[in-house]
Design a protein around this motif. Structure first.
Motif, PDB file in Angstrom:
ATOM      1  N   ARG A 180       0.834  -1.208   0.000  1.00 34.42           N
ATOM      2  CA  ARG A 180       0.000   0.000   0.000  1.00 34.42           C
ATOM      3  C   ARG A 180       0.868   1.258   0.000  1.00 34.42           C
ATOM      4  N   LEU A 181       0.478   2.202  -0.834  1.00 37.73           N
ATOM      5  CA  LEU A 181       1.176   3.482  -0.874  1.00 37.73           C
ATOM      6  C   LEU A 181       0.715   4.369   0.285  1.00 37.73           C
ATOM      7  N   ASP A 182       1.569   5.307   0.676  1.00 35.33           N
ATOM      8  CA  ASP A 182       1.223   6.245   1.752  1.00 35.33           C
ATOM      9  C   ASP A 182       1.700   7.634   1.316  1.00 35.33           C
ATOM     10  N   PRO A 183       0.812   8.552   1.050  1.00 32.80           N
ATOM     11  CA  PRO A 183      -0.656   8.415   1.184  1.00 32.80           C
ATOM     12  C   PRO A 183      -1.225   7.603   0.031  1.00 32.80           C
ATOM     13  N   PRO A 184      -2.392   6.948   0.255  1.00 35.32           N
ATOM     14  CA  PRO A 184      -3.000   6.148  -0.806  1.00 35.32           C
ATOM     15  C   PRO A 184      -3.477   7.027  -1.943  1.00 35.32           C
ATOM     16  N   GLY A 185      -3.598   6.438  -3.119  1.00 35.50           N
ATOM     17  CA  GLY A 185      -4.062   7.174  -4.280  1.00 35.50           C
ATOM     18  C   GLY A 185      -5.565   7.388  -4.249  1.00 35.50           C
ATOM     19  N   ASP A 186      -6.049   8.051  -5.274  1.00 32.01           N
ATOM     20  CA  ASP A 186      -7.483   8.370  -5.393  1.00 32.01           C
ATOM     21  C   ASP A 186      -8.002   7.637  -6.626  1.00 32.01           C
ATOM     22  N   ALA A 187      -8.877   6.636  -6.394  1.00 34.37           N
ATOM     23  CA  ALA A 187      -9.368   5.835  -7.506  1.00 34.37           C
ATOM     24  C   ALA A 187     -10.101   6.689  -8.532  1.00 34.37           C
ATOM     25  N   GLU A 188     -10.871   7.688  -8.034  1.00 29.87           N
ATOM     26  CA  GLU A 188     -11.624   8.531  -8.967  1.00 29.87           C
ATOM     27  C   GLU A 188     -10.690   9.376  -9.821  1.00 29.87           C
ATOM     28  N   ALA A 189      -9.549   9.735  -9.253  1.00 20.90           N
ATOM     29  CA  ALA A 189      -8.592  10.542 -10.020  1.00 20.90           C
ATOM     30  C   ALA A 189      -7.663   9.667 -10.855  1.00 20.90           C
ATOM     31  N   GLY A 190      -7.811   8.335 -10.734  1.00 16.95           N
ATOM     32  CA  GLY A 190      -7.006   7.424 -11.525  1.00 16.95           C
ATOM     33  C   GLY A 190      -5.614   7.190 -10.985  1.00 16.95           C
ATOM     34  N   THR A 191      -5.375   7.538  -9.718  1.00 22.12           N
ATOM     35  CA  THR A 191      -4.055   7.285  -9.129  1.00 22.12           C
ATOM     36  C   THR A 191      -4.126   6.036  -8.260  1.00 22.12           C
ATOM     37  N   PRO A 192      -3.083   5.201  -8.272  1.00 23.02           N
ATOM     38  CA  PRO A 192      -3.143   3.915  -7.573  1.00 23.02           C
ATOM     39  C   PRO A 192      -3.007   4.069  -6.064  1.00 23.02           C
ATOM     40  N   SER A 193      -3.606   3.110  -5.363  1.00 21.11           N
ATOM     41  CA  SER A 193      -3.440   3.049  -3.908  1.00 21.11           C
ATOM     42  C   SER A 193      -2.399   2.010  -3.512  1.00 21.11           C
ATOM     43  N   MET A 194      -2.011   1.150  -4.478  1.00 17.53           N
ATOM     44  CA  MET A 194      -1.003   0.121  -4.229  1.00 17.53           C
ATOM     45  C   MET A 194      -0.033   0.055  -5.397  1.00 17.53           C
ATOM     46  N   THR A 195       1.108  -0.577  -5.165  1.00 23.28           N
ATOM     47  CA  THR A 195       2.094  -0.768  -6.215  1.00 23.28           C
ATOM     48  C   THR A 195       2.785  -2.102  -6.015  1.00 23.28           C
ATOM     49  N   ASP A 196       3.437  -2.587  -7.055  1.00 20.61           N
ATOM     50  CA  ASP A 196       4.205  -3.829  -6.993  1.00 20.61           C
ATOM     51  C   ASP A 196       5.686  -3.525  -7.129  1.00 20.61           C
ATOM     52  N   SER A 197       6.497  -4.180  -6.319  1.00 21.45           N
ATOM     53  CA  SER A 197       7.958  -4.099  -6.445  1.00 21.45           C
ATOM     54  C   SER A 197       8.481  -5.486  -6.780  1.00 21.45           C
ATOM     55  N   VAL A 198       9.210  -5.581  -7.882  1.00 20.64           N
ATOM     56  CA  VAL A 198       9.742  -6.858  -8.352  1.00 20.64           C
ATOM     57  C   VAL A 198      11.259  -6.782  -8.341  1.00 20.64           C
ATOM     58  N   GLY A 199      11.895  -7.763  -7.744  1.00 18.80           N
ATOM     59  CA  GLY A 199      13.348  -7.783  -7.719  1.00 18.80           C
ATOM     60  C   GLY A 199      13.884  -8.777  -6.719  1.00 18.80           C
ATOM     61  N   GLU A 200      15.115  -8.585  -6.312  1.00 20.32           N
ATOM     62  CA  GLU A 200      15.792  -9.505  -5.398  1.00 20.32           C
ATOM     63  C   GLU A 200      15.595  -9.069  -3.949  1.00 20.32           C
ATOM     64  N   LEU A 201      15.210 -10.016  -3.114  1.00 19.06           N
ATOM     65  CA  LEU A 201      15.109  -9.733  -1.684  1.00 19.06           C
ATOM     66  C   LEU A 201      16.531  -9.635  -1.128  1.00 19.06           C
ATOM     67  N   VAL A 202      16.936  -8.432  -0.706  1.00 13.04           N
ATOM     68  CA  VAL A 202      18.321  -8.239  -0.275  1.00 13.04           C
ATOM     69  C   VAL A 202      18.465  -8.042   1.227  1.00 13.04           C
ATOM     70  N   ALA A 203      17.358  -7.726   1.915  1.00  3.14           N
ATOM     71  CA  ALA A 203      17.446  -7.521   3.361  1.00  3.14           C
ATOM     72  C   ALA A 203      16.058  -7.565   3.964  1.00  3.14           C
ATOM     73  N   ARG A 204      15.996  -7.872   5.240  1.00  4.95           N
ATOM     74  CA  ARG A 204      14.737  -7.798   5.980  1.00  4.95           C
ATOM     75  C   ARG A 204      15.051  -7.581   7.443  1.00  4.95           C
ATOM     76  N   THR A 205      14.187  -6.870   8.101  1.00  8.07           N
ATOM     77  CA  THR A 205      14.272  -6.666   9.541  1.00  8.07           C
ATOM     78  C   THR A 205      12.904  -6.995  10.133  1.00  8.07           C
ATOM     79  N   GLU A 206      12.774  -6.780  11.404  1.00  6.45           N
ATOM     80  CA  GLU A 206      11.496  -7.010  12.055  1.00  6.45           C
ATOM     81  C   GLU A 206      10.409  -6.097  11.501  1.00  6.45           C
TER      82      GLU A 206
END
Length: 349
Positions: A19-45
């Motif tokens: 989810r994007l922050d701030p979320p998009g506006d569906a009526e205005a045609g802007t997304p509320s979510m996005t996809d990230s594709v690539g290599e998992l390089v790190a993670r924390t709690e």
């Protein structure tokens, strides 16, 4: 994602919807979510980092809507299961079989499992170890010696490659390491194997390792009790399949009376699911019931289950001199992709 994100190996290729922050506006045609594709390089709690084509993206875990592992990018043209490079296939296969310990040496991975299975007690030497080759091998030998194990490496290449032609192989051979039996890596699609199902009795599927399946597995090889469960359950996700005499099989074969409820498996198999692939292993049929199509049916049902969960590609490893198993797998649609051999700093047993 079927398993916890924490079960996904660093270096795996993933797609994360967040989810994007701030979320998009569906009526205005802007997304509320996005996809990230690539290599998992790190993670924390609190967050994960994905290396995308546009750079590293740090994503708060609280914003993740869905995520899954996906196969590495093809390295050449052709069917996806054959277009993957030898090195990338080895990286895919690595986490599909468990290990009690995994430690990085640069881009190499050292694995130890108290001596249980060669895969669980060998080095996957992919890429740069971060040290001069001789020093890296010294480190490997010391690491395994500290655990009371022989140092072992899984060296991969085309199906007919010679270890001496590889720089790592040449270094190991110069030290007196010995070469084991050649193993073939076969690949295909879950569609191909599922559609080749010859039919047969009910197949029980479980994501949990139980005592009945484990007892049958103990008939296939000598096990190390303190290690076997950790290895078999050590993938990001695994699926255990079995066929038992109960449920109609005994009657089909003329071996029992109607209503028999014998839970003991007469055929088993395991899938280790990682990086968008399903790795087949631990396939066994009771010697008294071989030649009746149980292994083919079980393998096809495992493939169908993986396909239903969105897994499209499969791999397996089989010793190059096991002609019976190779014929079975090639009838199901597996094709020869590459090979590997184990080199060990001592006699092979």
């Amino acid at each position: 994602m079927p398993a916890s994100f924490d079960a996904v190996h660093i270096g795996a290729r993933v797609v994360v919807r967040w989810r994007l922050d701030p979320p998009g506006d569906a009526e205005a045609g802007t997304p509320s979510m996005t996809d990230s594709v690539g290599e998992l390089v790190a993670r924390t709690e609190h967050d994960v980092t994905v290396a995308t084509r546009e750079g590293d993206v740090v994503i708060s875990r609280t914003r993740i809507v869905a995520a899954k592992e996906i196969p590495p990018r093809p390295s050449r043209r052709g069917a996806p299961h054959l277009a993957i490079s030898v090195a990338d296939l080895q990286r895919v296969m690595g986490p599909s079989w468990g290990a009690l310990e995994r430690e990085a040496l640069g881009e190499w991975e050292l694995r130890a499992s108290r001596g249980f299975t060669q895969r669980g007690n060998s080095v996957l030497p992919m890429g740069d170890p971060g040290l001069p080759l001789s020093a890296a091998v010294d480190r490997v030998e010391a690491w395994y010696a500290a655990r009371g194990l022989p140092a072992r490496m899984s060296l991969s290449g085309p199906t007919a490659f010679e270890p001496a032609d590889d720089p790592v192989g040449a270094e190991l051979l110069s030290r007196g390491w010995t070469v084991g039996v050649r193993t073939l890596s076969l690949t295909t699609t879950t569609d191909t194997v599922a559609d080749a199902d010859p039919g047969g009795p009910d197949v029980r599927m479980s994501e949990e390792l139980d005592d009945v399946w484990l007892e049958a597995y103990g008939q296939t090889r000598a096990v190390v009790p303190v290690a076997v469960a950790g290895v078999l359950e050590g993938s990001p996700r695994q699926l255990f399949g079995s066929i038992a005499l109960g449920g109609g099989l005994a009657q089909q074969l003329g071996l029992g009376t109607p209503g028999l409820r014998d839970p003991r498996p007469v055929a088993i198999g395991r899938l280790g699911i990682a990086q968008g692939w399903a790795g087949l292993g631990a396939v066994w049929t009771d010697p008294a019931l071989r030649g009746r199509g149980l292994a083919a049916h079980l393998t096809s049902r495992l493939a169908a289950t993986a396909r239903a969960d969105g897994i499209r590609l499969m791999h397996l490893q089989v010793e190059a001199d096991n002609a019976t198993a190779i014929r079975l797998y090639e009838r199901l649609g597996f094709q020869r992709h590459s090979g590997y051999v184990y080199l060990t700093n001592g006699p092979t047993t």
